[in-house]
Enzyme design. Structure first.
Site, PDB file in Angstrom:
ATOM      1  N   TYR A  82      -6.011 -11.421   1.887  1.00 27.50           N
ATOM      2  CA  TYR A  82      -6.475 -11.420   3.278  1.00 27.50           C
ATOM      3  C   TYR A  82      -6.159 -10.083   3.950  1.00 27.50           C
ATOM      4  O   TYR A  82      -7.022  -9.474   4.602  1.00 27.50           O
ATOM      5  CB  TYR A  82      -5.819 -12.562   4.040  1.00 27.50           C
ATOM      6  CG  TYR A  82      -6.139 -12.593   5.517  1.00 27.50           C
ATOM      7  CD1 TYR A  82      -7.340 -13.108   5.973  1.00 27.50           C
ATOM      8  CD2 TYR A  82      -5.236 -12.096   6.459  1.00 27.50           C
ATOM      9  CE1 TYR A  82      -7.645 -13.133   7.332  1.00 27.50           C
ATOM     10  CE2 TYR A  82      -5.525 -12.119   7.812  1.00 27.50           C
ATOM     11  CZ  TYR A  82      -6.732 -12.639   8.241  1.00 27.50           C
ATOM     12  OH  TYR A  82      -7.017 -12.643   9.576  1.00 27.50           O
ATOM     13  N   SER A 130      -7.193  -7.732  11.959  1.00 31.60           N
ATOM     14  CA  SER A 130      -5.927  -8.453  12.066  1.00 31.60           C
ATOM     15  C   SER A 130      -4.805  -7.441  12.026  1.00 31.60           C
ATOM     16  O   SER A 130      -4.951  -6.342  11.471  1.00 31.60           O
ATOM     17  CB  SER A 130      -5.782  -9.442  10.901  1.00 31.60           C
ATOM     18  OG  SER A 130      -4.465  -9.940  10.814  1.00 31.60           O
TER      19      SER A 130
END
Length: 255
Positions: free
Chosen positions: A147, A134
């Site tokens: 995350y 990501s």
């Protein structure tokens, strides 16, 4: 038999990878791994390439044993491996439950590494590995702290694997997209709660992320940012100290 193995295949980016790879003439069968068996069977009915549904919870050791046994029995040539299974939860770290934090670490880090390790013996020269990271991997990210940390780990792992497998002619790419509007990630990460992330401007679409990522893997780029926002973010995170990036990012997301 030449296969592609895709985790997180029941929805979102994983499903988009299955749909795209089903048109690749070099792939004879796709092994689609995810928890939701019904969705895997639905997916298998709408692809032009044979899809084998493999319902597994990759955070469960028994599921990893099942995958290991299947690989040992079939001994396929693994042309493409896409580790797309992942989960995120928005909110300050202090508000996250231990269970939510552990779930992100277990799936985003431990499961991705375990699946990749199981698949390594079946990769051949020209095989491609795509680990779905990501743009959050490029900096500490308030509101998505755990995350972002899991994706930073996965990006570092993928870069090392890229370097180590270069002599074997195996391509390894860390895929670092921005928000993707047509997946379940955003609503699931918000968990129905009010989030500090109020807007998702210029969010990407799964199909374009998949197309650009597969192109980058063919050229053996070790990191791909499949979109303008994540590309600019990658450049900014390299040039601007994190001590400045973090408060600026927090300010932008509250606007």
């Amino acid at each position: 038999m030449n296969i592609a193995l895709v985790t997180g295949a029941s929805s979102g980016l994983g499903r988009a990878f299955v749909e795209k790879l089903s048109t690749d003439p070099s792939v004879e069968e796709i092994w689609a791994v995810a928890r939701r068996e019904d969705r895997l069977h639905q997916l298998a009915q709408h692809t032009s390439c044979p899809v084998r549904p493999i319902p597994l919870d990759l955070t469960c050791p028994a599921s990893l044993d099942t995958l290991r046994t299947l690989l040992e029995q079939e001994t396929p040539t693994l042309s493409v491996l896409v580790c797309s299974a992942g989960v995120g939860t928005m909110g300050p770290i202090r508000d996250l439950s231990c269970e939510d934090a552990a779930r992100m670490i277990d799936l985003n880090c431990k499961a991705a590494v375990a699946v990749t390790s199981l698949c390594l013996p079946y990769l051949r020269r020209g095989s491609r590995v795509l680990e779905i990271c990501s743009t959050a991997a490029f900096q500490p990210l308030p509101g998505l702290g755990v995350y972002a940390a899991t994706k930073a780990f996965l990006q570092s792992y993928t870069k090392t694997l890229h370097h180590e497998l270069l002599p074997a002619g195996i391509h390894v790419t860390a895929v670092c997209p921005y928000w993707i509007k047509d997946t379940e990630f955003i609503p699931l990460a918000q968990q129905g709660k009010k989030s500090d992330f109020k807007h998702f401007p210029l969010a990407s679409r799964a199909r374009s992320v998949v197309t650009l990522s597969l192109w980058a893997s063919r050229w053996n780029l070790w990191v791909v940012t499949p979109g303008i926002v994540c590309t600019l973010h990658r450049i900014g995170a390299k040039c601007i100290p994190h001590g400045l990036m973090v408060p600026v990012t927090e300010l932008i997301r509250r606007i």
